[in-house]
Enzyme design. Sequence first.
Site, short mmCIF file in Angstrom:
data_model
loop_
_atom_site.label_atom_id
_atom_site.label_comp_id
_atom_site.label_asym_id
_atom_site.label_seq_id
_atom_site.Cartn_x
_atom_site.Cartn_y
_atom_site.Cartn_z
N THR A 175 0.87 -1.18 0.00
CA THR A 175 0.00 0.00 0.00
C THR A 175 0.91 1.22 0.00
O THR A 175 2.04 1.16 0.49
CB THR A 175 -0.90 0.05 1.25
N LYS A 431 -15.01 15.77 12.86
CA LYS A 431 -15.93 15.68 13.99
C LYS A 431 -16.16 17.07 14.54
O LYS A 431 -15.27 17.67 15.11
CB LYS A 431 -15.30 14.86 15.12
P1 ADP Z 1 -3.49 3.65 0.06
O1 ADP Z 1 -4.25 2.90 1.10
O2 ADP Z 1 -2.04 3.73 0.34
O3 ADP Z 1 -4.10 4.99 -0.33
P2 ADP Z 1 -4.84 2.17 -2.01
O4 ADP Z 1 -4.64 2.43 -3.43
O5 ADP Z 1 -5.01 0.77 -1.61
O6 ADP Z 1 -3.59 2.77 -1.27
O7 ADP Z 1 -6.05 3.05 -1.52
C1 ADP Z 1 -7.33 2.55 -1.29
C2 ADP Z 1 -8.19 3.66 -0.76
O8 ADP Z 1 -8.34 4.69 -1.73
C3 ADP Z 1 -9.59 3.25 -0.43
O9 ADP Z 1 -9.66 2.68 0.85
C4 ADP Z 1 -10.34 4.57 -0.51
O10 ADP Z 1 -10.23 5.33 0.68
C5 ADP Z 1 -9.63 5.30 -1.59
N1 ADP Z 1 -10.36 5.17 -2.86
C6 ADP Z 1 -10.10 4.37 -3.90
N2 ADP Z 1 -10.98 4.54 -4.90
C7 ADP Z 1 -11.87 5.48 -4.48
C8 ADP Z 1 -13.04 6.09 -5.03
N3 ADP Z 1 -13.48 5.80 -6.24
N4 ADP Z 1 -13.68 7.00 -4.28
C9 ADP Z 1 -13.26 7.32 -3.04
N5 ADP Z 1 -12.17 6.79 -2.46
C10 ADP Z 1 -11.47 5.88 -3.17
#
Ligand code: ADP
Length: 533
Positions: A175, A431
């Site tokens: 990640t 919050k």
């Molecule tokens: P990191 O956790 O390091 O950012 P990831 O690519 O795994 O790497 O990120 C996943 C996160 O990105 C999701 O948990 C969410 O919060 C956000 N995310 C991904 N796609 C969307 C989307 N279409 N809309 C809103 N948030 C998104």
Amino acid sequence: MEYPLTLAHIFERAGKYFGKVELVSRRPDKTIHRTTYGEFHKRAQKLSNALQRLGVKKGDRVATLAWNHERHMEAYFGIPLMGGVLHTLNPRLSAADLSYIMNHADDRVLLIDDVLLPVWERFKNDVHARHVVVWTHGGPAPAGFLDYEQLIEPELPSFTPQIDDEQQAAGVCYTSGTTGRPKGVVYSHRSQVLHSMSACLPDALGLSMQDVILPVVPMFHVNAWSIPFAAAMVGSKLVFPGPHLDALSVLQLLHDEKVTVAAGVPTVWIAILEALDKEPQRWNLKALRQMVVGGSAAPQAMIEGYQKRHGLHVLHAWGMTEMSPIGTICRIKPSLHSLPEADKFRVHATQGLAVPLVDVRAMAESGEAPWDGKTMGELHVRGPFIARSYFNNPVEADKFTMDGWFRTGDIVTIDPEGYVRITDRSKDLIKSGGEWISSVDLENALMGHPAVKEAAVVAVKHPKWDERPVACVVLREGAKATPEDLTHFLEPMFAKFQLPDAFVFMQAIPRTAAGKFLKSALREQLKDFKLEK
Ligand code: ADP
């Protein structure tokens, strides 16, 4: 029916059926390189042989540090076919993160673009990769490195896959560390095959051999959302942008190669929309049937802008590294086709329906939240391409529930039709006086203002209300807007307590290595910000 699900099947299929289909790559010097799945099929096997000769054993991790191009694609298959585990590294990470990740994964070999060697220089002394192989662009690799072309040249273009069973590891991704230390997620052959199947379905990405796909999303970001595997399975032509991800370069490729499907994070698409608005006639994008947007929330104003001003369709998708990554995709159900246009756009801007094989639930404090489109809860997911643990990381075990779900950390509502709407990441929710304020809703609304290019809303400490929202805003070139203008614009859409207390105008919003707004940096920047009220 006992047949194992492995990438070997996808690979053989690409070679047998789609040998003439093109793989197009843009080189660092902007020239175009063309090859085919047929050539790729031979060269990937040469790579498998070469890696074996270098001493890579089953289960060993082999890293890549590279932009999107056809040789990276060779590694995507050549490594897992010989039993290795493909580990893509993100060159935008800090040297400290890169060395941490490489050491944690214990990478044996690194394949790297010559143009990224300066990145390697910054952390090479802190890691122990045994061999570093360089993808050069003319001329051999510099002294001390192996040259990719010379390495694979003497090898046979055939290789018997070294895959014992479908649960064997095929890849690992970390990640990007938006929420702390990078964590490794291991993908099995089986999970990659099932993810590819799910991704290609008509109501998911809907990919087929009729498509020309341009992944703007880097191959080091969750395997470019696994598009290379899915495309090889169905025989789509692939167009790789190399290091050139700016709007004009991408638009030129979309035009020249008659791309039908492109995929990237919102920041990429926001920049492209701006370029299109400036010169709507310059590029012919008639072939482009959908632009997949994910990684962070796609602003509704952007989705509408593409559709109304350019007739282009944005497909909003949500996912995570832990999910291979696709979780939900937003397509409008036939039963919603009769909705008024404004309501339909509101649905388009949601994250959509879970793709087949993914289960979702929203968990509130009192238990599972009803699918009423109102009650917020943390999104939990499960399915055959969703992680059950992190790689060698017992610390984060609480992200996986006893009853088999992964806790995403995203706060959502799910409506009666099943559309998931992300209101925030749990740590980004604001919050205020015991009420929750969604930063995503405020950002979405602000980006609907004609003068606003980008907006990110974060919580700032407040003595009376605990936290209050502050909006960081980047204005479009030459555009003007005062805090009063923006407040006035938001007023009809929000309750009074939800309106930002202040607006901070900036040149650019800091970004994570994956191109998302880096809210932790904004919070840090605004830590001593004094609110007036
Ligand atoms: P990191 O956790 O390091 O950012 P990831 O690519 O795994 O790497 O990120 C996943 C996160 O990105 C999701 O948990 C969410 O919060 C956000 N995310 C991904 N796609 C969307 C989307 N279409 N809309 C809103 N948030 C998104």
